[in-house]
Design a protein around this motif. Structure first.
Motif, short mmCIF file in Angstrom:
data_model
loop_
_atom_site.label_atom_id
_atom_site.label_comp_id
_atom_site.label_asym_id
_atom_site.label_seq_id
_atom_site.Cartn_x
_atom_site.Cartn_y
_atom_site.Cartn_z
N GLN A 33 -31.79 -15.72 -12.65
CA GLN A 33 -31.32 -14.83 -13.70
C GLN A 33 -32.51 -14.27 -14.47
O GLN A 33 -33.43 -15.00 -14.83
CB GLN A 33 -30.39 -15.59 -14.66
N ILE A 34 -32.47 -12.97 -14.70
CA ILE A 34 -33.53 -12.27 -15.44
C ILE A 34 -32.86 -11.54 -16.60
O ILE A 34 -31.93 -10.75 -16.39
CB ILE A 34 -34.29 -11.29 -14.54
N TYR A 35 -33.36 -11.79 -17.81
CA TYR A 35 -32.72 -11.15 -18.96
C TYR A 35 -33.62 -11.24 -20.19
O TYR A 35 -34.62 -11.96 -20.22
CB TYR A 35 -31.36 -11.79 -19.25
N HIS A 36 -33.21 -10.50 -21.22
CA HIS A 36 -33.88 -10.52 -22.53
C HIS A 36 -32.87 -10.92 -23.59
O HIS A 36 -31.78 -10.36 -23.66
CB HIS A 36 -34.47 -9.14 -22.86
N SER A 37 -33.23 -11.92 -24.40
CA SER A 37 -32.27 -12.47 -25.36
C SER A 37 -32.20 -11.69 -26.66
O SER A 37 -31.36 -11.98 -27.51
CB SER A 37 -32.65 -13.91 -25.68
N GLY A 38 -33.06 -10.71 -26.83
CA GLY A 38 -33.20 -10.04 -28.12
C GLY A 38 -34.44 -10.49 -28.83
O GLY A 38 -34.97 -9.80 -29.71
N THR A 39 -34.93 -11.69 -28.47
CA THR A 39 -36.17 -12.24 -29.03
C THR A 39 -37.19 -12.52 -27.94
O THR A 39 -38.35 -12.16 -28.04
CB THR A 39 -35.89 -13.53 -29.81
N ASN A 40 -36.73 -13.17 -26.87
CA ASN A 40 -37.62 -13.57 -25.78
C ASN A 40 -37.08 -13.07 -24.45
O ASN A 40 -35.89 -12.77 -24.31
CB ASN A 40 -37.75 -15.10 -25.73
N SER A 41 -37.99 -12.99 -23.47
CA SER A 41 -37.62 -12.60 -22.11
C SER A 41 -37.65 -13.83 -21.21
O SER A 41 -38.52 -14.69 -21.36
CB SER A 41 -38.58 -11.53 -21.57
N LEU B 177 -30.44 -2.39 -19.40
CA LEU B 177 -29.49 -3.44 -19.75
C LEU B 177 -29.74 -3.86 -21.19
O LEU B 177 -30.89 -3.87 -21.66
CB LEU B 177 -29.65 -4.65 -18.83
N GLY B 178 -28.70 -4.23 -21.90
CA GLY B 178 -28.85 -4.65 -23.28
C GLY B 178 -29.28 -6.09 -23.40
O GLY B 178 -29.47 -6.80 -22.40
N ASP B 179 -29.43 -6.55 -24.64
CA ASP B 179 -29.81 -7.94 -24.90
C ASP B 179 -28.77 -8.88 -24.30
O ASP B 179 -27.56 -8.67 -24.44
CB ASP B 179 -29.92 -8.19 -26.41
N ASN B 180 -29.29 -9.92 -23.63
CA ASN B 180 -28.47 -10.96 -22.99
C ASN B 180 -27.68 -10.46 -21.78
O ASN B 180 -26.92 -11.23 -21.20
CB ASN B 180 -27.53 -11.62 -24.00
N ASP B 181 -27.84 -9.17 -21.40
CA ASP B 181 -27.30 -8.71 -20.12
C ASP B 181 -28.24 -9.20 -19.03
O ASP B 181 -29.46 -9.08 -19.14
CB ASP B 181 -27.21 -7.19 -20.08
N LYS B 182 -27.70 -9.75 -17.96
CA LYS B 182 -28.50 -10.44 -16.97
C LYS B 182 -28.45 -9.77 -15.60
O LYS B 182 -27.41 -9.24 -15.21
CB LYS B 182 -28.04 -11.90 -16.82
N ILE B 183 -29.58 -9.81 -14.92
CA ILE B 183 -29.61 -9.55 -13.48
C ILE B 183 -29.48 -10.91 -12.83
O ILE B 183 -30.32 -11.79 -13.03
CB ILE B 183 -30.92 -8.86 -13.06
N ARG B 184 -28.41 -11.11 -12.04
CA ARG B 184 -28.14 -12.41 -11.44
C ARG B 184 -28.18 -12.29 -9.92
O ARG B 184 -27.52 -11.43 -9.34
CB ARG B 184 -26.78 -12.94 -11.92
N LEU B 185 -28.96 -13.18 -9.30
CA LEU B 185 -29.15 -13.16 -7.86
C LEU B 185 -28.76 -14.49 -7.27
O LEU B 185 -28.92 -15.54 -7.90
CB LEU B 185 -30.62 -12.85 -7.52
N GLY B 186 -28.24 -14.45 -6.06
CA GLY B 186 -27.82 -15.67 -5.38
C GLY B 186 -26.32 -15.86 -5.45
O GLY B 186 -25.65 -15.38 -6.36
N ASP B 187 -25.76 -16.58 -4.45
CA ASP B 187 -24.32 -16.80 -4.40
C ASP B 187 -23.80 -17.49 -5.65
O ASP B 187 -22.67 -17.27 -6.08
CB ASP B 187 -23.95 -17.62 -3.16
N ASP B 188 -24.62 -18.38 -6.24
CA ASP B 188 -24.21 -19.12 -7.43
C ASP B 188 -24.98 -18.63 -8.67
O ASP B 188 -25.13 -19.38 -9.64
CB ASP B 188 -24.44 -20.62 -7.24
N ASN B 189 -25.47 -17.37 -8.62
CA ASN B 189 -26.24 -16.81 -9.73
C ASN B 189 -27.46 -17.69 -10.07
O ASN B 189 -27.77 -17.94 -11.24
CB ASN B 189 -25.37 -16.63 -10.98
#
Length: 198
Positions: free
Chosen positions: A40-48, A25-37
């Motif tokens: 969320q797990i993601y990398h911003s380009g600078t931090n995780s 996944l690219g920067d700021n692309d998220k793995i979102r879990l749960g009915d209301d997201n």
């Protein structure tokens, strides 16, 4: 190869384990879990980030140990199930919980310290700079005083009472040197004052 959205109607996604698989996944692309997201797990380009944006708690659980480590494997925090929780500085353990309390390796620097039970000192106590050492306690009658006692607390060696009266005791617990703060007198072998020096 999917160019748009992928919708899976089944309850299980099976991945071929014959070869190692990755999800890129690219920067700021998220793995979102749960009915209301909620998670969320993601990398911003600078931090995780691991974001719990829901109303519940973020609970990390393990059957044996939980470790927070530097990417090289150095420990920062280790929690053992039914055992100690330890914090590290540069991979060196500094704080560890035990069955009876906490063990600290090194020097403790604090703005204040309150001890609600007994305190045992096995080294020197000192104050530097503009600080002073201040000790006080309450006896059974609620009077504030400071006492130096033997190891089991059954006998006083030296006591200063609220108001300034001070006592030095012999090895039988009898007051042999007495300073009467209000009378401003000293008693040697007596606590009954009739002169400045008795």
């Amino acid at each position: 190869t999917v160019g748009g959205n992928l919708t899976v109607s089944g309850t299980t996604i099976t991945v071929d384990h014959a070869t190692a698989q990755t999800v890129d996944l690219g920067d700021n692309d998220k793995i979102r879990l749960g009915d209301d997201n909620d998670l969320q797990i993601y990398h911003s380009g600078t931090n995780s980030f691991i974001d719990d944006v829901g109303t519940g708690n973020l609970q990390i659980r393990a059957s044996s140990q939980i470790k927070l480590q530097k990417y090289t494997g150095e420990n920062m925090f280790v929690g053992i199930a039914d055992g100690a929780a330890s914090m590290y500085y540069d991979n060196s353990q500094k704080i560890a919980t035990t069955a009876t309390g906490v063990t600290v390796t090194g020097t403790v620097v604090a703005d204040a310290l309150t001890v609600s039970g007994e305190a045992a000192l096995n080294g020197n106590v000192s104050a530097t700079g503009s600080f002073a050492i201040k000790l006080d306690s309450n006896d059974d009658q609620g009077n504030r005083n400071f006492s130096v006692r033997n190891h089991d607390g059954s006998q006083d060696f030296f006591t200063i009472y609220e108001g300034g009266d001070a006592y030095l005791y012999d090895d039988s617990g009898n007051a042999k040197f007495f300073w009467d703060a209000s009378f401003e007198g000293v008693g040697i072998g007596t606590t009954t004052m009739s002169r400045k020096l008795n």
